[in-house]
Design an enzyme around this catalytic site. Structure first.
Site, PDB file in Angstrom:
ATOM      1  N   HIS A 288       0.835  -1.209   0.000  1.00  0.00           N
ATOM      2  CA  HIS A 288       0.000   0.000   0.000  1.00  0.00           C
ATOM      3  C   HIS A 288       0.868   1.256   0.000  1.00  0.00           C
ATOM      4  CE1 HIS A 288      -3.169   2.836   1.330  1.00  0.00           C
ATOM      5  NE2 HIS A 288      -2.194   3.344   2.069  1.00  0.00           N
ATOM      6  N   GLU A 289       1.885   1.281   0.869  1.00  0.00           N
ATOM      7  CA  GLU A 289       2.763   2.452   0.944  1.00  0.00           C
ATOM      8  C   GLU A 289       3.551   2.628  -0.348  1.00  0.00           C
ATOM      9  OE1 GLU A 289       2.409   4.539   3.276  1.00  0.00           O
ATOM     10  OE2 GLU A 289       1.077   3.253   4.448  1.00  0.00           O
ATOM     11  N   HIS A 292       1.679   4.491  -3.082  1.00  0.00           N
ATOM     12  CA  HIS A 292       1.761   5.956  -3.063  1.00  0.00           C
ATOM     13  C   HIS A 292       2.945   6.434  -3.891  1.00  0.00           C
ATOM     14  CE1 HIS A 292      -1.459   6.646  -0.297  1.00  0.00           C
ATOM     15  NE2 HIS A 292      -0.908   5.958   0.684  1.00  0.00           N
ATOM     16  N   GLU A 368      -5.659   7.207  -1.166  1.00  0.00           N
ATOM     17  CA  GLU A 368      -5.526   6.037  -0.289  1.00  0.00           C
ATOM     18  C   GLU A 368      -6.293   4.845  -0.855  1.00  0.00           C
ATOM     19  OE1 GLU A 368      -3.595   5.718   2.224  1.00  0.00           O
ATOM     20  OE2 GLU A 368      -2.961   7.808   2.445  1.00  0.00           O
TER      21      GLU A 368
END
Length: 439
Positions: A288-289, A292, A368
């Site tokens: 997930h990070e 970004h 997100e």
């Protein structure tokens, strides 16, 4: 008593009464909404699913999550008008004028005068906000989210105070330097100078600012590091190591992030995350990070910050000119280039930040959500992803379905209800292909 003194005393008394009454009414209304008025009942369609907190939290955890989330939100909503009230208090009670005169009496150099004024103003702010900050700390302690000792908390508070002061002094000096030399276009020149500074701060944040608060060291679990770096390689992220940060001495909450630009890019895991989640759950969080980074959210945030600062400085310049022209004499402010006008400018910036906050939150929630989709497509493990979010909910005592007003003003992430539902309803493309009829 002179007529001027009587008039000044009347203004102070009137301001104190009106602000006090409105502040109490506002606090009561917000409290009623958070604890009684808001409807946060889980829709029937989600009951019994993985997004239903009753399926992964016990009754006590549910109760604590409801209480903790509401109290923290109340503190947030109370802190906003309190900040505005402090700036108005400094202006209406003549403290801004007094601070300016003191600073001029101590030194003839403008930089020193500004430094003294800023420190005095920030000291007032620290003193008046300390009770609320302390309550916030005690609440986190009582609900076992914070594990930080009082001495450690005070240390962080004072580090933040002096780091903030340093940047505030430099920023204010630049702004008032241009106010004196370019009174009509000061906002533009200040913005132009802020652009390289903003980029520079993003570059040094991971290696200079963050280590002031916590200890960073290379991830000890080499097998996990290899898995994370393998994912980073697949995502074309130029990382050679994964950092672990010692957060367990301060909190039980979980987190991880990718931050920095260029050679200072860092992949960071909180040790609380390492101690709580399984490896496959950690890999989803890291994916997930990484999402970004891959989708350039870090750079988008940088450019958005630069653009919004231009708009904010322009509007701030117009409103400051109007406010000083109308109320300057009453406040003891001789002009916009008078350092005593700083509380007016900070008040304006705070109001603008509050107004634009919900828009920033909406954009952030979309980013997100995109990162969640990226992570689940990379890991193809919805079960681990759901487990990670459930653990994040439990450890942070997050409310799965928060009040609408709270989401609007506070949530830069989708709610846990939305995030877990997305994962639960996700079907990897490979499975879709398998179910598709062959020709």
């Amino acid at each position: 008593m002179r007529r001027e003194d009587k008039g000044d005393s009347y203004v102070k008394k009137r301001f104190s009464i009106w602000f006090g009454v409105l502040f109490v009414i506002y606090t009561l209304l917000i409290g009623w909404y958070l604890f009684f008025g808001a409807n946060t009942e889980l829709p029937n369609v989600y009951k019994g699913t993985s997004a239903d907190p009753a399926t992964f939290m016990n009754a006590r955890q549910l109760e604590l999550s409801h209480e903790f989330s509401r109290i923290k939100s109340l503190i947030y909503f109370v802190s906003i008008p309190l900040e505005w009230g402090i700036y108005l208090f400094v202006l209406y009670f003549g403290l801004s004028r007094v601070f300016r005169n003191w600073s001029k009496g101590i030194s003839r150099f403008s930089f020193v005068q500004i430094a003294i004024y800023v420190i005095l103003l920030m000291c007032i702010n620290l003193i008046l906000t300390f009770p609320l900050d302390y309550i916030n700390y005690q609440v986190s302690q009582a609900y076992e989210i914070s594990t930080q000792s009082f001495s450690s908390w005070m240390k962080d508070l004072f580090i933040s105070f002096w780091v903030s002061n340093l940047f505030m002094i430099l920023t204010v000096f630049v702004i008032y330097f241009f106010m004196n030399r370019k009174p009509k276009k000061w906002w533009l020149y200040a913005w132009l100078l802020s652009v390289p500074f903003t980029v520079f701060m993003m570059f040094i944040q991971p290696v200079v600012i963050d280590p002031l608060y916590n200890d960073f060291y290379r991830l000890e679990d080499k097998q996990l590091e290899e898995k994370i770096l393998s994912m980073a390689s697949r995502a074309d992220i130029p990382a050679e190591r994964v950092f672990e940060v010692d957060m367990s001495e301060k909190t039980n909450a979980l987190n991880a992030y990718v931050t920095g630009i260029g050679s200072n890019l860092r992949i960071v895991l909180w040790d609380t995350t390492l101690n709580t989640l399984e490896d496959d759950e950690i890999l989803f969080v890291m994916a997930h990070e990484m999402g970004h980074f891959v989708m350039h959210h870090l750079y988008f945030n940088l450019f958005a910050s630069i653009f919004l600062s231009l708009i904010g400085l322009y509007i701030g310049a117009k409103l400051l000119k109007w406010a000083v022209a109308r109320y300057g004499e009453k406040w003891g402010v001789s002009g916009i280039n008078d350092i005593a006008s700083l509380p007016v400018l900070l008040l304006i910036f705070s109001l603008l930040s509050f107004l634009v906050g919900p828009i920033e939150n909406a954009v952030s929630r979309s980013a997100e959500n995109d990162s969640d989709v990226y992570a689940i497509e990379m890991t193809e493990d919805p079960e681990a992803a759901i487990g990670a979010f459930q653990e994040l909910t439990i450890n942070g005592l997050s409310e799965v379905n928060p009040p609408g007003l709270v989401k609007f003003f506070r949530y830069g992430h989708p709610t846990m209800l939305e995030r877990i539902h997305l994962l639960e309803s996700y079907m990897p493309k490979e499975k879709e292909k398998m179910k598709a009829p062959s020709n």
